[in-house]
Design a protein around this motif. Structure first.
Motif, PDB file in Angstrom:
ATOM      1  N   PHE A   9       0.859  -1.196   0.000  1.00 11.85           N
ATOM      2  CA  PHE A   9       0.000   0.000   0.000  1.00 11.85           C
ATOM      3  C   PHE A   9       0.892   1.240   0.000  1.00 11.85           C
ATOM      4  CE2 PHE A   9      -2.949   3.125   1.902  1.00 11.85           C
ATOM      5  CZ  PHE A   9      -4.063   2.906   1.113  1.00 11.85           C
ATOM      6  N   ASP A  10       1.120   1.784  -1.186  1.00  7.19           N
ATOM      7  CA  ASP A  10       2.043   2.897  -1.351  1.00  7.19           C
ATOM      8  C   ASP A  10       1.279   4.144  -1.800  1.00  7.19           C
ATOM      9  OD1 ASP A  10       1.466   2.533  -4.041  1.00  7.19           O
ATOM     10  OD2 ASP A  10       3.348   1.514  -4.485  1.00  7.19           O
ATOM     11  N   PRO A  11       1.960   5.248  -2.114  1.00 11.75           N
ATOM     12  CA  PRO A  11       1.255   6.481  -2.503  1.00 11.75           C
ATOM     13  C   PRO A  11       0.302   6.322  -3.678  1.00 11.75           C
ATOM     14  CG  PRO A  11       3.516   7.001  -1.934  1.00 11.75           C
ATOM     15  CD  PRO A  11       3.410   5.507  -1.895  1.00 11.75           C
ATOM     16  N   PHE A  12       0.560   5.384  -4.590  1.00 12.91           N
ATOM     17  CA  PHE A  12      -0.356   5.164  -5.716  1.00 12.91           C
ATOM     18  C   PHE A  12      -1.766   4.857  -5.213  1.00 12.91           C
ATOM     19  CE2 PHE A  12      -2.532   2.138  -8.521  1.00 12.91           C
ATOM     20  CZ  PHE A  12      -2.554   2.830  -9.725  1.00 12.91           C
ATOM     21  N   PHE A  13      -1.870   4.063  -4.163  1.00 15.29           N
ATOM     22  CA  PHE A  13      -3.173   3.703  -3.603  1.00 15.29           C
ATOM     23  C   PHE A  13      -3.648   4.742  -2.591  1.00 15.29           C
ATOM     24  CE2 PHE A  13      -1.045  -0.267  -4.821  1.00 15.29           C
ATOM     25  CZ  PHE A  13      -1.970  -0.743  -5.744  1.00 15.29           C
ATOM     26  N   VAL A  64     -10.813  -8.963  -6.510  1.00 16.01           N
ATOM     27  CA  VAL A  64     -10.154 -10.265  -6.587  1.00 16.01           C
ATOM     28  C   VAL A  64      -8.963 -10.249  -5.635  1.00 16.01           C
ATOM     29  CG1 VAL A  64     -10.855 -10.617  -8.983  1.00 16.01           C
ATOM     30  CG2 VAL A  64      -8.632  -9.581  -8.481  1.00 16.01           C
ATOM     31  N   VAL A  65      -8.334 -11.406  -5.470  1.00 19.46           N
ATOM     32  CA  VAL A  65      -7.152 -11.491  -4.621  1.00 19.46           C
ATOM     33  C   VAL A  65      -6.085 -10.531  -5.146  1.00 19.46           C
ATOM     34  CG1 VAL A  65      -5.257 -12.986  -3.902  1.00 19.46           C
ATOM     35  CG2 VAL A  65      -7.594 -13.858  -3.913  1.00 19.46           C
ATOM     36  N   GLY A  66      -5.520  -9.768  -4.220  1.00 21.21           N
ATOM     37  CA  GLY A  66      -4.517  -8.775  -4.576  1.00 21.21           C
ATOM     38  C   GLY A  66      -5.052  -7.365  -4.595  1.00 21.21           C
ATOM     39  N   ASP A  67      -6.368  -7.217  -4.717  1.00 22.54           N
ATOM     40  CA  ASP A  67      -6.955  -5.875  -4.728  1.00 22.54           C
ATOM     41  C   ASP A  67      -6.834  -5.206  -3.368  1.00 22.54           C
ATOM     42  OD1 ASP A  67      -7.982  -5.022  -7.241  1.00 22.54           O
ATOM     43  OD2 ASP A  67      -9.614  -6.481  -7.083  1.00 22.54           O
ATOM     44  N   PHE A  68      -6.659  -3.890  -3.393  1.00 22.61           N
ATOM     45  CA  PHE A  68      -6.824  -3.084  -2.192  1.00 22.61           C
ATOM     46  C   PHE A  68      -8.257  -2.582  -2.178  1.00 22.61           C
ATOM     47  CE2 PHE A  68      -2.196  -2.886  -2.441  1.00 22.61           C
ATOM     48  CZ  PHE A  68      -1.861  -3.076  -1.119  1.00 22.61           C
ATOM     49  N   VAL A  69      -8.943  -2.811  -1.062  1.00 25.47           N
ATOM     50  CA  VAL A  69     -10.348  -2.448  -0.952  1.00 25.47           C
ATOM     51  C   VAL A  69     -10.559  -1.531   0.254  1.00 25.47           C
ATOM     52  CG1 VAL A  69     -11.046  -4.633  -1.997  1.00 25.47           C
ATOM     53  CG2 VAL A  69     -10.945  -4.446   0.499  1.00 25.47           C
ATOM     54  N   LEU A  70     -11.677  -0.821   0.200  1.00 25.00           N
ATOM     55  CA  LEU A  70     -12.126  -0.035   1.346  1.00 25.00           C
ATOM     56  C   LEU A  70     -13.350  -0.725   1.904  1.00 25.00           C
ATOM     57  CD1 LEU A  70     -11.802   3.596  -0.097  1.00 25.00           C
ATOM     58  CD2 LEU A  70     -10.131   2.276   1.227  1.00 25.00           C
ATOM     59  N   ALA A  71     -13.325  -1.041   3.198  1.00 26.59           N
ATOM     60  CA  ALA A  71     -14.404  -1.807   3.819  1.00 26.59           C
ATOM     61  C   ALA A  71     -15.070  -1.003   4.932  1.00 26.59           C
ATOM     62  CB  ALA A  71     -13.860  -3.119   4.381  1.00 26.59           C
ATOM     63  N   ARG A  72     -16.362  -1.250   5.070  1.00 25.43           N
ATOM     64  CA  ARG A  72     -17.126  -0.616   6.144  1.00 25.43           C
ATOM     65  C   ARG A  72     -17.326  -1.624   7.266  1.00 25.43           C
ATOM     66  NH1 ARG A  72     -19.680   3.944   6.159  1.00 25.43           N
ATOM     67  NH2 ARG A  72     -19.689   4.100   3.896  1.00 25.43           N
ATOM     68  N   ASP A  73     -17.004  -1.217   8.497  1.00 19.60           N
ATOM     69  CA  ASP A  73     -17.162  -2.105   9.643  1.00 19.60           C
ATOM     70  C   ASP A  73     -18.631  -2.315   9.969  1.00 19.60           C
ATOM     71  OD1 ASP A  73     -14.498  -2.693  10.160  1.00 19.60           O
ATOM     72  OD2 ASP A  73     -14.203  -0.852  11.288  1.00 19.60           O
ATOM     73  N   GLY A  74     -18.887  -3.368  10.709  1.00 17.56           N
ATOM     74  CA  GLY A  74     -20.247  -3.667  11.126  1.00 17.56           C
ATOM     75  C   GLY A  74     -20.337  -5.124  11.505  1.00 17.56           C
ATOM     76  N   ALA A  75     -21.572  -5.580  11.779  1.00 19.04           N
ATOM     77  CA  ALA A  75     -21.762  -6.985  12.135  1.00 19.04           C
ATOM     78  C   ALA A  75     -21.295  -7.883  10.992  1.00 19.04           C
ATOM     79  CB  ALA A  75     -23.242  -7.248  12.434  1.00 19.04           C
TER      80      ALA A  75
END
Length: 206
Positions: A9-13, A64-75
């Motif tokens: 996770f570098d400046p590009f992301f 897919v595997v390898g992607d950087f994602v943004l996730a929302r917390d919750g149950a």
């Protein structure tokens, strides 16, 4: 170095996150496919994260595997957004000329295992190296099971043939049994760099 930095996770992301996303969502990297969920590595650990149906229903790019994602917390944590990919390894979908299936994302280096007991196949090496370069990743060819060739001249001959097919891509002779060549492989694996190992069955990937 943080956990995410070590995962690439570098400046590009980092530049892709808005101020609002930095405060409300968690960035992480998908490390395993679990069907409708992904195992995602966050700064503080791993969690199974659901892929909402809207990604496929609305034609959005599913992670897919390898992607950087943004996730929302919750149950039940969910993927909110998939960050733009730096590279993508893909293959065509059977029966469809224009569609492709992304196999892995944000791969920096692809190690191609090629067993010397199967004989050097220059055309296969050329095609594989070209496909990897087209994805945006760097290729390297590993001639495995080198210990099966006892004569130095035989080893040099197969290495020369593979180098001729690989172009500027590095070609390393290795043996998992003796450890020969492993230092060269380790030298390719810098911190924060993502590499995958590919090759047919029996190529010596184990």
């Amino acid at each position: 170095m943080s956990v995410l930095e070590a995962l690439g996770f570098d400046p590009f992301f980092e530049r892709q996150l808005s101020d609002a996303e930095r405060t409300s969502l968690r960035p992480g990297r998908a490390v395993a496919d679990r069907g409708r969920r992904l195992l995602v590595r966050f700064e503080d650990g791993e969690a199974l994260v659901t892929i909402p149906g809207r990604f496929r229903a609305a034609g959005e790019r599913p992670p897919v595997v390898g992607d950087f994602v943004l996730a929302r917390d919750g149950a039940e944590p969910q993927v909110e957004r998939v960050l733009e990919r730096r590279t993508a390894l893909s293959r065509g979908v059977a029966g469809r000329r224009s569609d492709e299936q992304v196999l892995a994302a944000n791969v920096d280096l692809v190690l191609v295992a090629h067993a010397v007991d199967a004989g050097v196949k220059p055309r296969r090496i050329e095609r594989t190296v070209a496909a990897i370069r087209a994805s945006g990743a760097e290729p390297a060819v590993l001639l495995t099971k080198l210990d099966l060739l006892e004569l130095a001249e035989d080893r040099e001959a197969v290495l020369d043939e593979a180098r001729g097919a690989a172009g500027s891509a590095p070609v390393l002779g290795v043996s998992a049994g003796t450890g020969e060549g492993m230092d060269g492989v380790r030298a390719l694996l810098a911190a924060g760099r993502t590499a995958i190992l590919v090759g047919p069955s029996g190529a010596g990937k184990s």
